[in-house]
Design a protein around this motif. Structure first.
Motif, short mmCIF file in Angstrom:
data_model
loop_
_atom_site.label_atom_id
_atom_site.label_comp_id
_atom_site.label_asym_id
_atom_site.label_seq_id
_atom_site.Cartn_x
_atom_site.Cartn_y
_atom_site.Cartn_z
N THR B 167 0.82 -1.20 0.00
CA THR B 167 0.00 0.00 0.00
C THR B 167 0.86 1.26 0.00
O THR B 167 0.37 2.34 0.30
N GLY B 168 2.13 1.09 -0.33
CA GLY B 168 2.96 2.27 -0.56
C GLY B 168 3.65 2.84 0.66
O GLY B 168 4.12 3.97 0.64
N ILE B 169 3.71 2.07 1.75
CA ILE B 169 4.47 2.53 2.91
C ILE B 169 5.91 2.09 2.73
O ILE B 169 6.18 0.93 2.41
N LYS B 170 6.83 3.01 2.93
CA LYS B 170 8.24 2.69 2.73
C LYS B 170 8.77 1.93 3.95
O LYS B 170 9.34 2.52 4.86
N THR B 171 8.56 0.60 3.95
CA THR B 171 8.88 -0.17 5.15
C THR B 171 10.36 -0.14 5.49
O THR B 171 10.72 -0.11 6.66
N GLU B 172 11.22 -0.13 4.46
CA GLU B 172 12.66 -0.12 4.76
C GLU B 172 13.03 1.14 5.54
O GLU B 172 13.88 1.12 6.41
N ARG B 173 12.33 2.23 5.19
CA ARG B 173 12.63 3.50 5.84
C ARG B 173 12.33 3.41 7.33
O ARG B 173 13.09 3.89 8.16
N TYR B 174 11.20 2.78 7.67
CA TYR B 174 10.84 2.70 9.08
C TYR B 174 11.68 1.67 9.82
O TYR B 174 11.95 1.84 11.02
N THR B 175 12.11 0.63 9.12
CA THR B 175 13.02 -0.31 9.75
C THR B 175 14.34 0.37 10.05
O THR B 175 14.93 0.19 11.11
N ALA B 176 14.80 1.20 9.11
CA ALA B 176 16.05 1.93 9.31
C ALA B 176 15.91 2.90 10.48
O ALA B 176 16.81 3.01 11.33
N LEU B 177 14.76 3.58 10.55
CA LEU B 177 14.51 4.51 11.65
C LEU B 177 14.56 3.77 12.98
O LEU B 177 15.19 4.22 13.94
N LEU B 178 13.91 2.60 13.00
CA LEU B 178 13.87 1.79 14.21
C LEU B 178 15.28 1.41 14.66
O LEU B 178 15.62 1.49 15.83
N SER B 179 16.11 1.01 13.69
CA SER B 179 17.45 0.57 14.08
C SER B 179 18.31 1.76 14.52
O SER B 179 19.11 1.65 15.45
N LEU B 180 18.11 2.89 13.88
CA LEU B 180 18.87 4.09 14.28
C LEU B 180 18.51 4.49 15.71
O LEU B 180 19.40 4.72 16.55
#
Lengths: 237, 277
Positions: B167-180
């Protein structure tokens, strides 16, 4: 009106083509069943239509006001964690995340729509229940409601009856058919011949290196169709 | 009163404030990490942090300046390894964390007697300096802010990545945010609990919350509340009974966890009892 059109597509992984020269189209209000053996490219087809991978060759276009991220997707159950703490309403609401305007929370309209979708699928009473405590069939209904939050145009179901008993499966097919009669376009990947036999209007059969795309009636007369029916034990000849 | 006595010492107030904010941040990140089967990443990162601290001490470099980039880099690598199902993420984390521990121990012993190995391993909340406090507060504020802004996206990415991506959510971006954010919180939290105990701040609150909460929102809130209560109780009891702070906090977490298991059990028994009647 055509919603999705694929022209001369080559599907494949990492440069390795599975099927080439594939052309298909999905009409508004259509019920398309995608069938085929394991490894015939069904899951690659799903990913390509959803825009998660690019086709190796060819183009897929979205028309009739349908946007790429406006496909109501019902993924294979295996992707969802069984022990995830979440209420039914939270799951359904997450369907409209892609067009959220507000930074915090959901709007009253979005909440109202979520309740309407739950009611349409007969899950209104369970709205505050824990998703993980529902039965498999109920979970699929909730995920259908979530897909309907994302769009009212087209629902794409990927193996929706995996792990469901026959009775629950046919109930789910009934719901899908009802949605289709209500004007929602259906695309369904399945290894089950029954929805193809009963409800579908159009069939896309992917097979090692070749494919069939056409109406259900044409399909049953085609070589691939007759072979598939024979394997499924529906050979009347 | 003990509380007023604690509040009369500025360095204790500072430690309390930093500890509460870091605990709550860690607990919120923990819910998502535990649900994504990434909870061991916290453990691995804290060991990497220890290694980096040791190397910083050996080279006489400022600890934060070395630890922050190293732990962030490690977070990216570990998340990447764990996301690949077949890659054997578990063993990769174990390899990285034990190697980092080894490097840290050698670096610390080579650095000489001035370095307090004990503080690195088990934390020393009372030595939180004014500049430490400012950095910790900043990092906690960033974590809490981004968590609440992206709450729904993090939920969707955690619950069903396939649907979220479609549905167009940039999941990698939020995974990266989570790890940061995880990397930052761990670096800060290591000062309090030490690298051996910090992962408890991530895992315990969500373990308790998942026993009690039914919705994602309630699990997040219970986790945050539990981390707050456990930190304050652990902190106060370590002051009263002169116990090591980090270990006391972890023990309080353990007790709350045991209670929540009992509570969960009695709820289940009560429910089935009611159904029988």
């Amino acid at each position: 009106m055509i919603l999705i059109e694929g022209k001369d597509i080559t599907l494949g992984y990492e440069g390795q083509g599975i099927i080439s020269g594939l052309s298909f189209s999905v009409e508004d209000g259509d019920y398309l069943c995608i069938v085929g053996e394991n490894g015939s490219g069904k899951s690659t087809f799903v990913k390509t239509v959803l825009g998660l991978v690019e086709p190796l060759k060819g183009t897929i276009s979205y028309r009739g006001g349908l946007k790429k991220n406006e496909i109501g997707y019902l993924p294979q159950q295996s992707g969802i964690q069984r022990d995830f703490p979440s209420s039914v309403l939270e799951v359904v609401l997450s369907g409209c995340l892609n067009r959220r305007k507000r930074l915090f929370g959901y709007t009253a309209d979005e909440k109202k729509k979520a309740l309407l979708e739950l009611e349409r699928l007969g899950m209104n009473r369970e709205r505050n229940a824990s998703f993980q405590e529902l039965s498999g069939g109920q979970q699929q209904r909730v995920l259908l409601a979530r897909a309907l939050m994302a769009t009212e145009k087209l629902i794409f179901l990927d193996e929706p009856v995996t792990g469901l008993d026959p009775k629950t499966s046919s109930e789910l097919y009934e719901i899908v058919d009802e949605l289709n009669r209500g004007g929602i376009t259906i695309m369904m990947v399945t290894h089950d011949i029954h929805p193809a036999l009963n409800d579908a209007r159009t069939i896309l059969h992917l097979s090692q290196g070749r494919y069939f795309f056409g109406s259900k009636e044409e399909y049953f007369r085609s070589d691939l169709g007759r072979m598939f029916m024979k394997e499924a034990g529906h050979d009347h000849h | 009163m003990i509380i007023t006595e604690i509040l009369s010492y500025p360095f204790l107030v500072r430690a309390l404030l930093v500890g509460i904010l870091v605990s709550v941040s860690a607990s919120l990140l923990g819910v998502s990490l535990v649900l994504r089967r990434f909870s061991m990443i916290g453990d691995g990162l804290s060991h990497v942090g220890f290694g980096a601290l040791g190397v910083a001490a050996f080279l006489s470099l400022p600890p934060m300046a070395v630890t922050v980039p190293v732990v962030i880099a490690a977070a990216v690598v570990l998340l990447h390894l764990s996301s690949r199902r077949k890659g054997g993420g578990d063993s990769a984390i174990a390899l990285i964390s034990s190697s980092a521990l080894a490097i840290g121990v050698i670096a610390v012993s080579a650095a000489g007697v001035n370095t307090d190995l004990n503080a690195f391993l088990f934390g020393s909340i009372l030595s939180v300096s004014r500049s430490d406090a400012v950095v910790s507060l900043l990092i906690s504020a960033v974590t809490l802010f981004s968590y609440s802004v992206f709450y729904h996206q993090i939920y969707a990415t955690t619950f069903d990545p396939a649907f979220a991506t479609a549905t167009g959510i940039k999941t990698e971006r939020y995974t990266a945010l989570l790890s940061l954010l995880t990397a930052l919180v761990i670096v800060v939290g290591m000062r309090i609990l030490g690298s051996l105990l910090i992962s408890s701040l991530i895992i315990f609150p969500s373990a308790v919350a998942m026993k009690l909460g039914k919705s994602y929102l309630s699990v997040s809130l219970i986790a945050a509340a539990e981390s707050l209560i456990a930190f304050v109780l652990g902190f106060v009891s370590s002051y009263v009974f002169s116990l090591p702070t980090g270990a006391s906090i972890v023990l309080v977490h353990l007790i709350i966890f045991a209670l929540s298991v009992c509570l969960r059990h009695s709820i289940i028994v009560f429910r089935s009892h009611r159904e029988m009647i």
